[in-house]
Design an enzyme around this catalytic site. Structure first.
Site, PDB file in Angstrom:
ATOM      1  N   SER A  16       0.738  -0.936  -0.751  1.00  0.00           N
ATOM      2  CA  SER A  16      -0.118   0.194   0.221  1.00  0.00           C
ATOM      3  C   SER A  16       1.084   1.335   0.049  1.00  0.00           C
ATOM      4  O   SER A  16       2.057   1.210   0.492  1.00  0.00           O
ATOM      5  CB  SER A  16      -0.758  -0.027   0.942  1.00  0.00           C
ATOM      6  OG  SER A  16      -1.531   1.326   1.230  1.00  0.00           O
ATOM      7  N   TYR A  60      -2.620  -1.197   9.795  1.00  0.00           N
ATOM      8  CA  TYR A  60      -2.636  -1.429   8.564  1.00  0.00           C
ATOM      9  C   TYR A  60      -0.838  -1.256   7.527  1.00  0.00           C
ATOM     10  O   TYR A  60      -0.249  -1.567   7.311  1.00  0.00           O
ATOM     11  CB  TYR A  60      -3.667  -0.901   8.133  1.00  0.00           C
ATOM     12  CG  TYR A  60      -4.033  -0.862   6.742  1.00  0.00           C
ATOM     13  CD1 TYR A  60      -3.916  -2.649   5.883  1.00  0.00           C
ATOM     14  CD2 TYR A  60      -4.021  -0.238   5.518  1.00  0.00           C
ATOM     15  CE1 TYR A  60      -3.970  -2.449   4.625  1.00  0.00           C
ATOM     16  CE2 TYR A  60      -3.540  -0.312   4.474  1.00  0.00           C
ATOM     17  CZ  TYR A  60      -3.912  -1.433   3.771  1.00  0.00           C
ATOM     18  OH  TYR A  60      -4.135  -1.535   2.612  1.00  0.00           O
TER      19      TYR A  60
HETATM   20  P1  NAP Z   1     -12.400  -5.124  -0.927  1.00  0.00           P
HETATM   21  O1  NAP Z   1     -12.498  -5.146  -2.579  1.00  0.00           O
HETATM   22  O2  NAP Z   1     -12.547  -5.363   0.405  1.00  0.00           O
HETATM   23  O3  NAP Z   1     -11.890  -6.706  -1.693  1.00  0.00           O
HETATM   24  C1  NAP Z   1     -10.765  -7.607  -1.098  1.00  0.00           C
HETATM   25  C2  NAP Z   1     -11.154  -9.075  -1.386  1.00  0.00           C
HETATM   26  O4  NAP Z   1      -9.898 -10.164  -0.349  1.00  0.00           O
HETATM   27  C3  NAP Z   1     -12.162 -10.080  -1.889  1.00  0.00           C
HETATM   28  O5  NAP Z   1     -12.186 -10.768  -2.272  1.00  0.00           O
HETATM   29  C4  NAP Z   1     -12.283 -10.831  -0.461  1.00  0.00           C
HETATM   30  O6  NAP Z   1     -12.785 -11.571  -0.737  1.00  0.00           O
HETATM   31  C5  NAP Z   1     -11.031 -11.257   0.465  1.00  0.00           C
HETATM   32  N1  NAP Z   1     -10.827 -11.114   1.677  1.00  0.00           N
HETATM   33  C6  NAP Z   1     -11.211 -10.360   3.048  1.00  0.00           C
HETATM   34  N2  NAP Z   1     -10.968 -11.005   4.194  1.00  0.00           N
HETATM   35  C7  NAP Z   1     -10.051 -12.250   3.770  1.00  0.00           C
HETATM   36  C8  NAP Z   1      -9.866 -13.558   4.582  1.00  0.00           C
HETATM   37  N3  NAP Z   1      -9.642 -13.149   5.633  1.00  0.00           N
HETATM   38  N4  NAP Z   1      -9.397 -13.911   3.378  1.00  0.00           N
HETATM   39  C9  NAP Z   1      -9.134 -14.337   2.225  1.00  0.00           C
HETATM   40  N5  NAP Z   1      -9.779 -13.434   1.083  1.00  0.00           N
HETATM   41  C10 NAP Z   1     -10.505 -12.314   2.292  1.00  0.00           C
HETATM   42  O7  NAP Z   1     -10.022  -4.426  -1.170  1.00  0.00           O
HETATM   43  P2  NAP Z   1      -9.970  -4.051  -2.311  1.00  0.00           P
HETATM   44  O8  NAP Z   1      -9.209  -2.831  -2.175  1.00  0.00           O
HETATM   45  O9  NAP Z   1      -9.595  -4.990  -3.205  1.00  0.00           O
HETATM   46  O10 NAP Z   1      -8.498  -5.070  -1.613  1.00  0.00           O
HETATM   47  C11 NAP Z   1      -6.882  -5.804  -1.830  1.00  0.00           C
HETATM   48  C12 NAP Z   1      -5.795  -5.138  -1.418  1.00  0.00           C
HETATM   49  O11 NAP Z   1      -5.184  -4.270  -1.681  1.00  0.00           O
HETATM   50  C13 NAP Z   1      -5.196  -5.842   0.115  1.00  0.00           C
HETATM   51  O12 NAP Z   1      -4.298  -6.008   0.106  1.00  0.00           O
HETATM   52  C14 NAP Z   1      -5.364  -4.077   0.021  1.00  0.00           C
HETATM   53  O13 NAP Z   1      -4.945  -4.229   1.734  1.00  0.00           O
HETATM   54  C15 NAP Z   1      -5.337  -3.524  -0.819  1.00  0.00           C
HETATM   55  N6  NAP Z   1      -5.405  -2.332  -1.230  1.00  0.00           N
HETATM   56  C16 NAP Z   1      -5.752  -1.467  -1.738  1.00  0.00           C
HETATM   57  C17 NAP Z   1      -6.427   0.273  -1.762  1.00  0.00           C
HETATM   58  C18 NAP Z   1      -7.631   0.259  -2.128  1.00  0.00           C
HETATM   59  O14 NAP Z   1      -7.783   1.756  -1.957  1.00  0.00           O
HETATM   60  N7  NAP Z   1      -8.603  -0.101  -2.142  1.00  0.00           N
HETATM   61  C19 NAP Z   1      -5.052   0.994  -1.476  1.00  0.00           C
HETATM   62  C20 NAP Z   1      -3.873  -0.217  -1.084  1.00  0.00           C
HETATM   63  C21 NAP Z   1      -3.786  -0.891  -0.949  1.00  0.00           C
HETATM   64  P3  NAP Z   1     -14.439 -12.240  -0.510  1.00  0.00           P
HETATM   65  O15 NAP Z   1     -15.352 -11.023  -1.320  1.00  0.00           O
HETATM   66  O16 NAP Z   1     -15.229 -13.620  -0.618  1.00  0.00           O
HETATM   67  O17 NAP Z   1     -15.015 -11.272   0.676  1.00  0.00           O
END
Ligand code: NAP
Length: 250
Positions: A142, A155
């Site tokens: 991130s 985080y």
């Molecule tokens: P998201 O839209 O909330 O999607 C999260 C994904 O992770 C979903 O597929 C969810 O599965 C899965 N997940 C949640 N809890 C889990 C668990 N305990 N075990 C296995 N899978 C799990 O989030 P996102 O924005 O795509 O984030 C993805 C990654 O990018 C994360 O590592 C996050 O830290 C990183 N990130 C995000 C951002 C941002 O601004 N969005 C910025 C920097 C980094 P279900 O759908 O089945 O619940």
């Protein structure tokens, strides 16, 4: 043809990563935690694009479940691809917890630790025998590991740990020809952290105002970048942190 395993690909960034990898000619194994129907939709889209896809359930915080998960991956590889290994691992699954340092509970800390750090460490370790020599790993970090915003102490620190782990993996897996990099997205419009970046106009405007390219990120900004990083042209990039943020807090 390569096979990529993308964790947390039922929604958000993981879904976009899986679809971009499929567009680039890769087959995918995706994982979901709670949203099986959404994962099935991703599988259907990949299949419609002419690639093969399988969805498996994984709780990235349930480390005791990893041996059984690895067995399910093995079975899927044998049944769908007649192979015993895959090429690319993308450690993406995650949850957002926003709490000031002074108020962060041990439960919140442990949830983040188990999914974002311990989960990535031991899932990668468990899947190593299934990753092909010459394969690649991408860990999703991130922007918050480089700059600080209030409410992300646990985080951000764990994502910092992932970036350090990335360099160690790159070093220790080098003899197997496995390249390991971290991709650090800026703030992206997904469900993450309650969808705040997407749904809260004030946060959205603030992020856009801090970003050189003048807007928040969209899932496709990350999906495209990870697929590019896993393309043959990027095979010599190793042990690096690649920020994909439109240039935030430069
Ligand atoms: P998201 O839209 O909330 O999607 C999260 C994904 O992770 C979903 O597929 C969810 O599965 C899965 N997940 C949640 N809890 C889990 C668990 N305990 N075990 C296995 N899978 C799990 O989030 P996102 O924005 O795509 O984030 C993805 C990654 O990018 C994360 O590592 C996050 O830290 C990183 N990130 C995000 C951002 C941002 O601004 N969005 C910025 C920097 C980094 P279900 O759908 O089945 O619940």
């Amino acid at each position: 043809m390569s096979i990529a395993l993308v964790t947390g690909a039922s929604r958000g960034l993981g879904k976009s990563i899986a679809l971009h990898l499929a567009d680039a000619g890769n087959d995918v194994i995706i994982t979901y935690n709670s949203k099986q129907a959404e994962a099935a939709e991703v599988v259907a889209k990949v299949t419609a694009a002419g690639r093969k896809a399988v969805a498996l359930r994984l709780d990235a915080g349930d480390h005791k479940g990893f041996p059984a998960f690895a067995d399910r991956v093995k079975t899927a590889l044998a049944q769908t691809w007649q192979r015993n290994d895959f090429d690319f691992l993308v450690n993406n699954a995650g949850v957002g917890v926003n709490a000031p340092f002074a108020e962060t509970t041990e439960e919140q800390f442990d949830l983040l630790m188990n999914i974002h750090f311990k989960g990535v460490f031991f899932l990668t370790q468990r899947l190593l025998p299934l990753i092909k020599d010459g394969g690649r790993i991408v860990n999703i970090s991130s922007g918050l590991a480089r700059f600080s915003l209030p409410g992300y102490s646990a985080y951000g620190a764990m994502k910092g740990g992932i970036e350090t782990l990335t360099r160690y993996l790159a070093l220790e897996l080098g003899p197997r020809g496995i390249a390991v990099n971290a991709v650090a997205p800026g703030a992206i419009e997904t469900d993450f952290g309650g969808g705040a970046v997407r749904d809260n106009a004030e946060i959205n405007r603030f992020i856009a105002s801090q970003t050189a390219l003048g807007r928040v990120g969209l899932p496709d900004d990350i999906g495209g970048a990870v697929a590019a990083l896993l393309s043959d042209g990027c095979r010599w990039i190793n042990g690096q942190r690649v920020e994909v943020s439109g240039g935030i807090h430069l």
